[in-house]
Design a protein around this motif. Structure first.
Motif, PDB file in Angstrom:
ATOM      1  N   ARG A  94       0.803  -1.132   0.107  1.00 46.50           N
ATOM      2  CA  ARG A  94      -0.076   0.064  -0.098  1.00 46.50           C
ATOM      3  C   ARG A  94       0.820   1.126   0.040  1.00 46.50           C
ATOM      4  O   ARG A  94       1.728   1.489   0.931  1.00 46.50           O
ATOM      5  N   ARG A  95       0.629   2.227  -0.881  1.00 45.06           N
ATOM      6  CA  ARG A  95       1.577   3.201  -1.147  1.00 45.06           C
ATOM      7  C   ARG A  95       0.597   4.651  -0.583  1.00 45.06           C
ATOM      8  O   ARG A  95      -0.237   4.836  -1.042  1.00 45.06           O
ATOM      9  N   THR A  96       1.197   5.286   0.398  1.00 45.46           N
ATOM     10  CA  THR A  96       0.836   6.585   0.812  1.00 45.46           C
ATOM     11  C   THR A  96       1.707   7.657   0.425  1.00 45.46           C
ATOM     12  O   THR A  96       2.921   7.268   0.114  1.00 45.46           O
ATOM     13  N   THR A  97       1.393   8.870   0.681  1.00 46.66           N
ATOM     14  CA  THR A  97       2.442  10.070   0.510  1.00 46.66           C
ATOM     15  C   THR A  97       3.508   9.783   1.372  1.00 46.66           C
ATOM     16  O   THR A  97       4.550  10.387   1.463  1.00 46.66           O
ATOM     17  N   ARG A  98       3.465   9.135   2.651  1.00 45.62           N
ATOM     18  CA  ARG A  98       4.504   9.207   3.777  1.00 45.62           C
ATOM     19  C   ARG A  98       5.141   7.881   3.679  1.00 45.62           C
ATOM     20  O   ARG A  98       6.481   7.935   4.063  1.00 45.62           O
ATOM     21  N   ARG A  99       4.534   6.714   3.549  1.00 44.15           N
ATOM     22  CA  ARG A  99       5.213   5.461   3.612  1.00 44.15           C
ATOM     23  C   ARG A  99       4.771   4.466   2.961  1.00 44.15           C
ATOM     24  O   ARG A  99       3.590   4.599   2.099  1.00 44.15           O
TER      25      ARG A  99
END
Length: 300
Positions: free
Chosen positions: A51-56
């Motif tokens: 899972r890709r988020t803006t933070r990690r």
């Protein structure tokens, strides 16, 4: 499905480094290429691994399950390569070694030529970090560590030990006088470490038979920096013999408070993860260091 080893290694690198950008740097790829490779692997597996988020980046349950098998696959390939090399009695492949810069400069580097002559098929990759590192994240095969080990996930093999002494340059002692008692250290410029503070425990006992902890007049994060400061006459320092042997032999640094110094040796270990079988190339380097250093190799 035809999953490739490159795709698996790319996935592991993303997980270990925590970002596609750092994984691309590690693998010497562009960020877009690393991202496409990860996407292609997920497409082949028909599942989302991360899972890709803006933070990690976080592993999905499927990703965690696949990661375990992926590591097994890479380890199996590496072991197969090493077994073939062992059949030729010649360890081969890349060996990533990490050590604090003083140990790297004063111990490892002078031994590289001899090691390479004996094991020419091993490709050394040397890194220096002053603090402890995550071996998996930095893709490090073996780390050479000074002092007590705390991480129980690491397997260790002792490769030697080194005494610690208080030293100063002749120029500094001529200008400021040599301390004759531990209490006189308060009148001197003391060179110590920024961290960990335990490195500012000196192997001395005062008049009350108490251990000595100093507050540095000048502090630095690297022992090599402190060594250079001492050679240039900036104060008294406490350093391990492995980095000062040549200085003591040449007279650039001389021991102070010799009679008040207690015997203290820093253990030196080669460490690697317990869940990784020790490879022929790790064994070749560690054994070479043990033989070259000897039990008291820095005491002269």
């Amino acid at each position: 499905m035809n999953i490739t080893l490159d795709e698996i290694q790319n996935f592991i690198a993303v997980v270990d480094t925590g970002s596609i950008t750092r994984a691309a740097q590690q693998l010497d790829q562009t960020v877009s290429a690393a991202s496409r490779t990860l996407g292609r692997l997920e497409e082949k597996l028909q599942t989302t691994l991360l899972r890709r988020t803006t933070r990690r980046i976080e592993l999905t349950d499927e990703g965690a399950a696949f990661l375990e098998r992926a590591r097994d696959i890479v380890a199996a390939v590496e072991n197969a390569e090493e077994q073939m090399a062992t059949r030729r009695s010649r360890p081969a492949g890349r060996l990533r070694v990490d050590a604090a810069s003083p140990f790297m400069l004063h111990v490892v580097v002078p031994l590289v030529a001899g090691y390479r002559e004996r094991f020419p098929d091993v490709e050394l990759e040397l890194h220096s970090n002053e603090g402890f590192i995550d071996l998996l994240e930095r893709r490090t095969d073996v780390a050479l560590r000074i002092g007590r080990l705390k991480d129980s996930t690491l397997h260790a093999r002792p490769i030697g030990s080194s005494r610690v002494r208080c030293l100063a340059s002749p120029g500094y002692l001529d200008a400021r006088g040599a301390p004759r008692k531990v209490s006189e250290l308060s009148k001197h410029s003391l060179l110590g470490f920024t961290e960990p503070d335990a490195l500012n425990d000196w192997p001395l006992v005062d008049e009350k038979k108490q251990p000595v902890h100093i507050k540095p007049t000048i502090s630095a994060s690297s022992g090599e920096t402190l060594r250079q400061l001492a050679i240039e006459g900036n104060g008294i320092v406490c350093l391990s013999d492995f980095m000062t042997r040549n200085d003591r032999e040449s007279g650039r640094l001389v021991q102070v408070l010799t009679r008040q110094t207690i015997e203290f040796r820093q253990p030196i270990n080669a460490v690697y993860y317990r869940n990784t079988a020790i490879s022929a190339r790790i064994a070749s380097l560690v054994t070479y260091l043990v033989d070259a250093i000897g039990e008291n190799g820095f005491d002269h």
